[in-house]
Design a protein around this motif. Structure first.
Motif, mmCIF file in Angstrom:
data_model
loop_
_atom_site.group_PDB
_atom_site.id
_atom_site.type_symbol
_atom_site.label_atom_id
_atom_site.label_comp_id
_atom_site.label_asym_id
_atom_site.label_seq_id
_atom_site.Cartn_x
_atom_site.Cartn_y
_atom_site.Cartn_z
ATOM 1 N N SER A 132 0.824 -1.210 0.000
ATOM 2 C CA SER A 132 0.000 0.000 0.000
ATOM 3 C C SER A 132 0.859 1.261 0.000
ATOM 4 O O SER A 132 0.555 2.237 -0.704
ATOM 5 C CB SER A 132 -0.932 0.008 1.211
ATOM 6 O OG SER A 132 -1.854 -1.063 1.147
ATOM 7 N N LEU A 136 0.743 3.929 -2.933
ATOM 8 C CA LEU A 136 0.436 5.338 -2.666
ATOM 9 C C LEU A 136 1.515 6.250 -3.240
ATOM 10 O O LEU A 136 1.221 7.315 -3.792
ATOM 11 C CB LEU A 136 0.298 5.564 -1.157
ATOM 12 C CG LEU A 136 -0.956 4.973 -0.502
ATOM 13 C CD1 LEU A 136 -0.842 5.067 1.021
ATOM 14 C CD2 LEU A 136 -2.214 5.685 -0.986
ATOM 15 N N ARG A 141 -4.879 6.254 -5.084
ATOM 16 C CA ARG A 141 -5.721 7.010 -4.169
ATOM 17 C C ARG A 141 -7.071 6.306 -4.019
ATOM 18 O O ARG A 141 -8.062 6.677 -4.649
ATOM 19 C CB ARG A 141 -5.926 8.447 -4.677
ATOM 20 C CG ARG A 141 -4.653 9.272 -4.772
ATOM 21 C CD ARG A 141 -4.011 9.494 -3.408
ATOM 22 N NE ARG A 141 -2.813 10.339 -3.496
ATOM 23 C CZ ARG A 141 -1.587 9.868 -3.624
ATOM 24 N NH1 ARG A 141 -1.390 8.554 -3.683
ATOM 25 N NH2 ARG A 141 -0.557 10.681 -3.698
ATOM 26 N N PRO A 142 -7.136 5.260 -3.205
ATOM 27 C CA PRO A 142 -8.378 4.493 -3.083
ATOM 28 C C PRO A 142 -9.415 5.235 -2.247
ATOM 29 O O PRO A 142 -9.064 6.011 -1.347
ATOM 30 C CB PRO A 142 -7.915 3.224 -2.366
ATOM 31 C CG PRO A 142 -6.785 3.693 -1.509
ATOM 32 C CD PRO A 142 -6.075 4.748 -2.330
ATOM 33 N N PRO A 143 -10.698 4.999 -2.496
ATOM 34 C CA PRO A 143 -11.740 5.594 -1.646
ATOM 35 C C PRO A 143 -11.724 4.949 -0.268
ATOM 36 O O PRO A 143 -11.512 3.740 -0.137
ATOM 37 C CB PRO A 143 -13.036 5.271 -2.405
ATOM 38 C CG PRO A 143 -12.709 4.065 -3.221
ATOM 39 C CD PRO A 143 -11.265 4.196 -3.599
ATOM 40 N N VAL A 144 -11.951 5.755 0.751
ATOM 41 C CA VAL A 144 -11.928 5.235 2.126
ATOM 42 C C VAL A 144 -12.965 4.140 2.320
ATOM 43 O O VAL A 144 -12.690 3.088 2.927
ATOM 44 C CB VAL A 144 -12.160 6.382 3.134
ATOM 45 C CG1 VAL A 144 -12.242 5.832 4.556
ATOM 46 C CG2 VAL A 144 -11.049 7.414 3.028
ATOM 47 N N ALA A 145 -14.173 4.338 1.784
ATOM 48 C CA ALA A 145 -15.225 3.328 1.910
ATOM 49 C C ALA A 145 -14.803 2.023 1.246
ATOM 50 O O ALA A 145 -15.099 0.926 1.744
ATOM 51 C CB ALA A 145 -16.525 3.845 1.293
ATOM 52 N N VAL A 147 -11.713 0.905 0.904
ATOM 53 C CA VAL A 147 -10.689 0.265 1.738
ATOM 54 C C VAL A 147 -11.344 -0.501 2.890
ATOM 55 O O VAL A 147 -10.976 -1.650 3.180
ATOM 56 C CB VAL A 147 -9.699 1.311 2.281
ATOM 57 C CG1 VAL A 147 -8.756 0.683 3.296
ATOM 58 C CG2 VAL A 147 -8.917 1.934 1.136
ATOM 59 N N LEU A 148 -12.320 0.121 3.533
ATOM 60 C CA LEU A 148 -13.010 -0.534 4.651
ATOM 61 C C LEU A 148 -13.758 -1.776 4.188
ATOM 62 O O LEU A 148 -13.875 -2.759 4.928
ATOM 63 C CB LEU A 148 -13.982 0.453 5.302
ATOM 64 C CG LEU A 148 -13.343 1.677 5.959
ATOM 65 C CD1 LEU A 148 -14.416 2.607 6.509
ATOM 66 C CD2 LEU A 148 -12.376 1.259 7.070
ATOM 67 N N LEU A 225 -12.285 -1.532 -4.291
ATOM 68 C CA LEU A 225 -11.297 -0.466 -4.306
ATOM 69 C C LEU A 225 -11.427 0.488 -5.494
ATOM 70 O O LEU A 225 -10.837 1.568 -5.486
ATOM 71 C CB LEU A 225 -9.889 -1.066 -4.272
ATOM 72 C CG LEU A 225 -9.538 -1.777 -2.959
ATOM 73 C CD1 LEU A 225 -8.186 -2.478 -3.067
ATOM 74 C CD2 LEU A 225 -9.528 -0.789 -1.798
ATOM 75 N N SER A 228 -16.106 1.120 -4.708
ATOM 76 C CA SER A 228 -16.672 1.054 -3.346
ATOM 77 C C SER A 228 -17.979 0.255 -3.324
ATOM 78 O O SER A 228 -18.918 0.588 -2.600
ATOM 79 C CB SER A 228 -16.914 2.459 -2.788
ATOM 80 O OG SER A 228 -15.711 3.171 -2.682
#
Length: 256
Positions: A132, A136, A141-145, A147-148, A225, A228
């Motif tokens: 990661s 980076l 630049r992955p969306p936070v949602a 990644v979760l 990723l 989302s």
């Protein structure tokens, strides 16, 4: 003197949780000290990431090269650690009687398997952190949602491949395990849909790939990723592979 010994606190055996944690630490250290496994776990995924970013293999699919490459490479990390690495290690532990010995200790068979699972998660966490950071740096630049959503899906993928690896290691000779898992890694990585999306293959091959654990893991990781979203079909395939491989490993695994 007798009073002193009488009042000394009696030593207590370690709890099952502590035994599993200690076994997990040992398994993790063993994996990280093995040069061949480090090549599969770190060097090959990094080379794959650089190759996909530097070449036009992923061009024309609506996203940047790094955005398309990273989910597949993260999925490849799970394949390397849980399938190839754990399969080979377990196969040779079985050959040298380590499994049979440990299964008779207070750790027990369940604790031994749990320790191996903990080692897979620990090694996978280190892989993900490294890949990661490099991704980076390359512009990912992955969306936070996303990644979760991707984290539990990747753990599920690791569980599926761990079960498959243990099934192979517990039913064939160590030399065969070495050959099967290494060949499987090559096929899954090259044409299994884990690194390259199924859209890069012919219609016939793409139809097969989506039913493989590698293709399913690659699909759910890219959906999470990139968009989302949850690839429900891929999730069902992964769950099915995990369940079937786990039941088969429990039934046919030979401890000696």
């Amino acid at each position: 003197m007798s009073t002193l010994f009488h009042n000394a606190p009696a030593s207590r055996p370690a709890t099952l949780g502590r035994r599993i944690l200690n076994q997990g630490r040992y398994e993790t250290a063993t994996m990280l000290r093995n040069g061949e496994q480090l090549v599969l776990m770190v060097v090959m995924p990094l080379l794959g990431l650089f190759a996909l970013v530097a070449t036009p293999l992923l061009d024309g699919m609506g996203h940047s090269r790094i955005a398309l490459a990273t989910p597949g490479i993260l999925a490849l990390c799970a394949l390397s650690t849980s399938f190839t690495g754990q399969g080979i290690a377990t196969g040779f532990d079985r050959r040298y009687g380590v499994l049979r010995y440990l299964s008779t200790t207070p750790l027990g068979r369940g604790g031994l398997i749990a320790g191996k699972g903990l080692a897979v998660l620990s090694a996978l966490g280190l892989q993900l952190a490294l890949i990661s950071v490099v991704a980076l740096f390359l512009g990912w630049r992955p969306p936070v949602a996303g990644v979760l959503l991707a984290i539990p899906l990747l753990i599920l993928g690791a569980a599926a491949f761990t079960a498959i690896g243990l099934l192979i290691a517990g039913t064939v000779r160590p030399e065969a395990t070495l050959a099967i898992t290494n060949l499987g890694w090559i096929l899954f990585a090259a044409v299994g849909g884990i690194v390259l999306p199924a859209g890069k293959f012919s219609d016939t091959l793409a139809g097969v790939v989506q039913w493989l654990p590698s293709g399913a893991l690659g699909n759910v990781m890219r959906a999470a990723l990139l968009e989302s979203t949850l690839d429900v079909a891929g999730l069902i395939v992964l769950l099915a592979w995990t369940a079937v491989a786990t039941v088969a490993a429990v039934k046919w695994f030979k401890w000696n």
